[in-house]
Design an enzyme around this catalytic site. Structure first.
Site, PDB file in Angstrom:
ATOM      1  N   LYS A 196       0.787  -1.239   0.000  1.00  0.00           N
ATOM      2  CA  LYS A 196       0.000   0.000   0.000  1.00  0.00           C
ATOM      3  C   LYS A 196       0.824   1.296   0.000  1.00  0.00           C
ATOM      4  CE  LYS A 196      -2.053  -1.494   3.701  1.00  0.00           C
ATOM      5  NZ  LYS A 196      -2.911  -1.723   4.864  1.00  0.00           N
ATOM      6  N   ASP A 232      -5.373  -5.504  10.645  1.00  0.00           N
ATOM      7  CA  ASP A 232      -6.680  -4.805  10.709  1.00  0.00           C
ATOM      8  C   ASP A 232      -7.862  -5.753  10.456  1.00  0.00           C
ATOM      9  OD1 ASP A 232      -5.868  -5.044   8.061  1.00  0.00           O
ATOM     10  OD2 ASP A 232      -6.374  -2.999   7.469  1.00  0.00           O
TER      11      ASP A 232
END
Ligand code: GLC
Length: 492
Positions: A196, A232
């Site tokens: 990312k 997450d």
């Protein structure tokens, strides 16, 4: 507002326009409509590449299941694109500590520090009250050194503690760290690779909790007891689990895309023990990195990948994640310009600039109701002079790119859920999936298309989707509360 009909004629030659002007209105309208529907139709043709049919989704699902199996097995783990990382979060939490916890959340462009009060409500159920502060992470920190990144994190924690007058307290801390980590325990794990857009040097291959502890020590103005680190997806699953004990899958469709689920310990060959279940962070974003998506990837996907910080990696994620959707649309629009189907065949400088078409624009354009005002404004902001038909074509381009993302993502979740049903040999698997992430939450139709496709691919499964609120922070706090209690039990 969009320009009127005459302005969106292809008008390659002045002559054509002149002939138009001398025609009676009726004929003019007809010719006009024809040109317009021609562009739309041609654009539609080009965009059919994004269609994914049911059989293709099933094929993707099977390929992903194969990779998942490879990732779980010791002898094939190294070669698997989908790493299936054990998280050391197990199925049988036996109570938790109550009290104050600090939760950190690192994984996107923002870093969050959160104070979570874990307690019990009037009915004896757990509840978590939170209070958080957001800090933005600049690109130079994301791509500098690990020391810079963790020093910045420690600085943010210090600032947060000052604001809450809590510098003197040594709180237990849970860290949601949303990258692929090979855990050795719940509070120890090495970063396999950044994803990312992060690239801080000196972190890959190192124990992330160690880097955090070192940075806190270097600062020296507060102390923390780091008790757990979770992905997450895991935090999301845990935070939803406390509302619904059937929640055994966590998923994120935000900047990146990933899922975790509860796997039978007997199948988790990387960890000893056969009893119960352990949560597996699939890291399915890397699906395709060993060639499994080659016949599905389009020219746009290849350009996005080549221009990224991690070429050849996270190929599935690059089709679905919010970090990439806007850029995919931009490349599609450039193709349509080249084909002379939009903007009179002319791209603005801004449209030619990498990253200029933000993913939030995609959501905004698809939310546009009939009059296309929002779309027109966004395109104008990008230096484009758009006709009404241009707006419609741009809308269609966004819609095709995100529909493909939703359906691709559905084949992933279906792979996980069908596997769970087979594992458990249940006639009907009743299961809840906790989901978070900006694409899932903010896009106007992603979730509906996604749910519909998942249900199509998972017969004999009864799935409830719940949207997690503050999942990353609350989940990290809850895992820490359990881990904290466990550490006392083990220490006794
Ligand atoms: C990326 C990360 C993964 C995370 C996901 C969603 O895929 O590698 O760990 O869960 O993004 O944030």
């Amino acid at each position: 507002m969009c320009r009127n009909t005459l302005q969106f004629l292809t008008a390659d030659t002045v002559q054509e326009v002149l002939i138009f002007n001398s025609l009676p209105t009726n004929t003019r309208m007809n010719k006009d409509m024809k040109n317009v529907s021609h562009s739309f139709h041609m654009a539609e043709q080009i965009l059919t590449e994004f269609d994914l049919h049911r059989e293709e989704l099933e094929e993707l699902m099977h390929r992903l299941q194969q990779e998942m199996e490879k990732g779980l097995r010791l002898e094939s783990h190294e070669d698997a694109s989908v790493k299936m990382l054990p998280t050391y979060v197990r199925s049988t939490p036996d109570g938790s500590e109550v009290g104050d916890f600090l939760a950190l959340d690192l994984g996107g462009t923002n870093f969050r520090v959160m104070l979570a009060k874990v307690g019990e409500d009037d009915h004896g159920r757990w509840k978590v009250d939170t209070n958080h502060q957001m800090y933005s992470i600049h690109e130079d920190i994301m791509t500098g050194t690990a020391e810079m990144l963790f020093d910045y994190i420690a600085e943010c924690i210090s600032d947060f503690l000052d604001r809450h007058s809590m510098k003197h307290k040594k709180l237990p801390l849970g860290f949601t760290f949303s990258f692929p980590v090979r855990h050795e325990d719940i509070d120890k794990g090495i970063l396999l690779n950044w994803t990312k857009g992060f690239k801080a040097s000196g972190a890959e291959g190192n124990n992330i909790v160690g880097l955090l502890r070192d940075a806190i020590k270097r600062r020296g103005d507060f102390e923390m007891d780091v008790v757990a680190m979770v992905n997450d997806t895991v935090a999301t699953m845990i935070s939803c689990y406390y509302e619904d004990h059937r929640c055994e899958v966590g998923m994120i469709v935000g900047t990146g895309c990933n899922a975790c689920y509860m796997e039978e310990m007997e199948n988790v060959e990387l960890v000893e023990g056969e009893e119960g279940r352990m949560c597996i962070n699939t890291e399915w974003g890397a699906f395709g990195d060993t060639g499994e998506l080659e016949d599905f990837r389009l020219e746009y996907d290849r350009v996005v990948d080549e221009n990224s910080l991690n070429p050849g990696q996270q190929l599935y994620e690059k089709i679905i994640g919010g970090k990439y959707l806007g850029e995919l649309v931009r490349l599609v629009l450039l193709k349509l310009v080249n084909e002379n189907l939009v903007f009179n065949g002319e791209a603005s400088e801004m449209l030619k600039t990498r990253g200029s078409f933000e993913t939030r624009f995609v959501s905004q354009i698809e939310s546009d109701s009939g009059n296309m005002k929002q779309t027109y404004n966004i395109l104008t902001g990008l230096g484009l002079s758009a006709s009404e038909m241009d707006c419609r074509i741009v809308h269609m381009a966004c819609e095709r790119v995100t529909t493909r993302a939703a359906r691709m993502c559905a084949s992933g979740l279906a792979a996980v859920i069908n596997r769970m049903r087979e594992n458990r040999a249940e006639q009907t698997l009743i299961i809840t999936v906790g989901i978070d992430g900006s694409v899932y939450k903010l896009h106007p139709s992603f979730k509906h298309k996604f749910h519909a496709a998942v249900r199509e691919l998972t017969p004999r499964c009864d799935i409830t989707f719940i949207q997690s609120e503050e999942g990353s922070g609350r989940g990290a706090a809850l895992v820490s509360a359990v881990a904290y209690k466990m550490s006392f039990l083990i220490g006794q």
